[in-house]
Design a protein around this motif. Structure first.
Motif, PDB file in Angstrom:
ATOM      1  N   LYS A  23       1.716  -5.613 -13.749  1.00 27.78           N
ATOM      2  CA  LYS A  23       2.100  -4.804 -12.593  1.00 27.78           C
ATOM      3  C   LYS A  23       3.029  -3.675 -13.050  1.00 27.78           C
ATOM      4  O   LYS A  23       4.152  -3.900 -13.356  1.00 27.78           O
ATOM      5  CB  LYS A  23       2.800  -5.667 -11.546  1.00 27.78           C
ATOM      6  N   TYR A  76       2.872  -2.481  -0.760  1.00 25.98           N
ATOM      7  CA  TYR A  76       1.496  -2.425  -0.272  1.00 25.98           C
ATOM      8  C   TYR A  76       1.464  -1.732   1.090  1.00 25.98           C
ATOM      9  O   TYR A  76       2.505  -1.492   1.708  1.00 25.98           O
ATOM     10  CB  TYR A  76       0.909  -3.833  -0.165  1.00 25.98           C
ATOM     11  N   PRO A  86      -2.656  -6.968  -2.183  1.00 24.75           N
ATOM     12  CA  PRO A  86      -2.799  -7.678  -3.472  1.00 24.75           C
ATOM     13  C   PRO A  86      -4.079  -8.507  -3.510  1.00 24.75           C
ATOM     14  O   PRO A  86      -4.587  -8.960  -2.471  1.00 24.75           O
ATOM     15  CB  PRO A  86      -1.557  -8.580  -3.512  1.00 24.75           C
ATOM     16  N   GLU A 111      -5.069  -5.690 -10.082  1.00 26.13           N
ATOM     17  CA  GLU A 111      -4.768  -6.775  -9.140  1.00 26.13           C
ATOM     18  C   GLU A 111      -4.575  -6.247  -7.723  1.00 26.13           C
ATOM     19  O   GLU A 111      -3.868  -6.856  -6.916  1.00 26.13           O
ATOM     20  CB  GLU A 111      -3.509  -7.528  -9.597  1.00 26.13           C
ATOM     21  N   ILE A 112      -5.209  -5.144  -7.395  1.00 27.75           N
ATOM     22  CA  ILE A 112      -5.089  -4.526  -6.077  1.00 27.75           C
ATOM     23  C   ILE A 112      -6.478  -4.443  -5.435  1.00 27.75           C
ATOM     24  O   ILE A 112      -7.453  -4.047  -6.088  1.00 27.75           O
ATOM     25  CB  ILE A 112      -4.472  -3.105  -6.166  1.00 27.75           C
ATOM     26  N   LYS A 143       7.406  -9.404  -7.916  1.00 24.68           N
ATOM     27  CA  LYS A 143       6.351  -9.776  -8.850  1.00 24.68           C
ATOM     28  C   LYS A 143       6.431 -11.237  -9.248  1.00 24.68           C
ATOM     29  O   LYS A 143       5.432 -11.882  -9.504  1.00 24.68           O
ATOM     30  CB  LYS A 143       6.449  -8.892 -10.097  1.00 24.68           C
TER      31      LYS A 143
END
Length: 621
Positions: A621, A567, A586, A515-516, A607
């Motif tokens: 995550k 991030y 993200p 999910e990055i 999250k």
């Protein structure tokens, strides 16, 4: 910070507050009912008018088809006489065959016909059916049907209704007819001469059709006129001919098929016009506006009764609601007034769920207001700083000056294609830089901005280095912070490959890992010493001295403000080998809803928020 409440220490009087709520609710309710009533009336009235017009159009369309069928049958009779009788016989020696053929056609269509006659070019009668004696000296050459036929030989001509006046009738009856005339070629003694074929149609058939649709009692009526506006059929035809009544038939000649508004003798009315094929006749439906209001009378009564019923129900509801609302609010108000006076009473918590929640919220707000104010001030300072940096990074005056200078020497050197390309890339660069003032754009637009920037820089540096974009197409549809690649690319050029002789390489990589979204800039330049790598993102003064004026610290901060501390930027470098700067954000799908949420400053740190708002599985995550 304290809020001032107007009123005495006892607060507002219960009766006054309840009355205020009732008056307010009643005023709102009455306003809404009036608006709804007016809107419903306008809507129903419009639908009623449309229904009347549509029903009129359907009825007129059916009548028009019947009239056209009737006229087509007359044309077919005329064609049958011409091609099966006239063209097949010589009038000098085959009168019996001609009469027999005309008789067969007349007998087959006698319900709609009054007579069939053939005249030569001098107006002399050559043949007629039924066999009849022509009146003495009826000079047909002076009659309209004859002159129109001879004047326009290629057409068929339909006359207005008139009394048949060519033949004697033993019963002395007079018939209203419509004449269909046309020029024909007659064979006489082997030679060809011109003549006129006359077919007299019984007008009563058309009259019956029109009477059937003129049965309305609401003032609506229909009439028929020719292409010149002369009346063929009208309910008040006799009165119109005598000047007792009038009709706007002269103007109808210029109307095409459609629906029209008009005022005639002070009366507002709708006209529905249908054109009859073959003849140019106009079938006209007249709908006075009084017919519309007649149909909407019941609608008015219905809406009025509905509004009265709603008013009675709302009066009872307003009384109950105002009482339930006013009592707990007044108690809450008393406790707040005491708090304002310097006391610290227990804030009243009671009443409905909403009032209880309000009481709890007020109680907690006094406890949290100071800490919230400090957080708000810090957040506003950070946001203001990030917005300032974003604006600053949109236009680098030095970069713009060099780009324009490059365009100038390209034009002077007659490198027009390169100048056009440079201007086009500069336009793309600034379009995305501005982005209507938005901070969040798609990864696709951010990559386009980076490509335009590198295209310009390659021309400026005379292609002394190469650029490669290796982008997974999947990442283009995700959210990105605006202008995060340009400062990194600028550093890669200035401090990575600018000093290399035609062997510098820069590579931009875009990919998704779980999910990055990872956007990386790799160069094969001189690299960064190990002891400086850790200081780049922490020592802002060092970065601003070496960077583009905005620097990697600014990019990193902007990403973390919007997406959270987990991030941002990761730097990997090895002296004499090169440097890789990676951006980690993200994988938030780029939709208008997600863009607006991010633009409002909602952080994605945590999250739970990330999973709840953007559909990302937090367990991964």
């Amino acid at each position: 910070m304290r809020t001032r409440y107007w009123g005495n220490k006892q607060g507002l009087k219960p009766r006054g507050m309840q009355s205020t709520i009732m008056i307010a609710f009643s005023a709102i309710s009455i306003s809404i009912m009036l608006i709804l009533g007016i809107v419903m009336y306008i809507k129903f009235s419009s639908l009623s008018r449309q229904e009347v017009i549509q029903n009129t159009q359907k009825l007129m369309e059916q009548t028009r088809e019947n009239l056209e069928d009737y006229l087509v049958s007359m044309r077919q009779i005329s064609d049958a006489v011409y091609y099966n009788v006239i063209k097949e016989n010589d009038f000098s020696n085959q009168n019996n065959d001609i009469q027999r053929g005309m008789n067969l056609l007349y007998e087959a269509n006698r319900n709609n016909l009054r007579s069939i006659a053939i005249y030569n070019n001098y107006g002399g009668l050559m043949a007629a059916e039924p066999v009849a004696v022509q009146k003495e000296d009826p000079d047909v050459t002076r009659q309209d049907w004859y002159r129109k036929a001879m004047g326009e030989m290629e057409n068929m001509h339909f006359s207005t209704p008139h009394i048949q006046n060519l033949f004697d009738d033993a019963a002395r009856r007079y018939y209203w007819v419509i004449s269909l005339s046309r020029v024909v070629e007659l064979t006489d003694k082997g030679g060809s001469v011109s003549g006129v074929l006359l077919v007299d149609m019984d007008f009563s058939s058309i009259s019956r059709m029109m009477k059937q649709i003129n049965a309305s009692n609401n003032g609506q009526y229909y009439y028929l006129c020719d292409s010149n506006g002369q009346v063929i059929y009208h309910m008040r035809q006799l009165q119109i001919s005598k000047g007792i009544s009038s009709e706007n038939n002269a103007a109808i000649a210029n109307y095409k098929t459609g629906v029209y508004d008009e005022y005639f003798k002070g009366e507002h009315r709708k006209l529905v016009v249908k054109t009859i094929s073959y003849t140019g006749w106009k079938l006209v439906g007249v709908i006075p506006y009084s017919a519309f209001t007649h149909d909407t009378l019941n609608i008015r009564y219905f809406i009025l009764m509905l509004m009265l019923l709603m008013a009675m129900m709302l009066a009872v509801v307003n009384r109950i609601v105002s009482d339930r609302i006013s009592s707990p609010i007044l108690k809450l108000n008393d406790s707040v007034v005491e708090y304002e006076a310097g006391e610290k009473p227990e804030i009243y918590i009671g009443g409905s769920e909403e009032i209880r929640h309000l009481g709890l919220s007020i109680q907690r707000s006094y406890e949290q207001i100071e800490s919230l104010m400090r957080e708000i001030v810090m957040e506003q300072n950070e946001r203001r700083k990030s917005e300032l940096d974003a604006l600053q990074s949109q236009i680098n005056p030095h970069f713009l000056y060099n780009a324009l200078d490059s365009i100038t020497w390209m034009i002077e050197g007659e490198r027009n294609d390169d100048a056009v390309f440079m201007i086009s890339e500069l336009a793309k660069l600034f379009r995305i830089s501005l982005s209507k003032g938005r901070t969040i754009i798609s990864v696709k637009d951010e990559l386009q901005h980076a490509q335009s920037y590198m295209n310009i820089q390659k021309i400026r540096y005379k292609n002394s280095f190469s650029v490669e974009f290796d982008i997974d197409p999947e990442v283009a549809s995700y959210c990105s912070v605006k202008l995060i690649l340009q400062p990194i690319l600028e550093n890669a050029i200035n401090y990575g490959v600018s000093s290399m002789d035609d062997c510098g390489e820069i590579k931009v990589i875009g990919k998704r890992e779980d999910e990055i979204i990872i956007l990386s800039v790799e160069d094969n330049g001189i690299g960064i010493p190990e002891d400086e790598v850790d200081l780049i993102l922490t020592d802002s003064s060092r970065v601003h001295k070496r960077g583009s004026g905005v620097g990697l610290v600014n990019v990193n901060n902007r990403i973390q403000i919007l997406f959270g501390k987990e991030y941002g930027i990761v730097i990997e470098s090895e002296p004499d080998e090169g440097t890789t700067v990676s951006i980690r954000i993200p994988a938030v799908p780029y939709t208008e809803e997600n863009r607006q949420i991010l633009e409002k400053g909602h952080s994605l740190s945590g999250k739970k928020l990330l999973a709840g708002k953007y559909g990302i599985n937090s367990d991964e995550k």
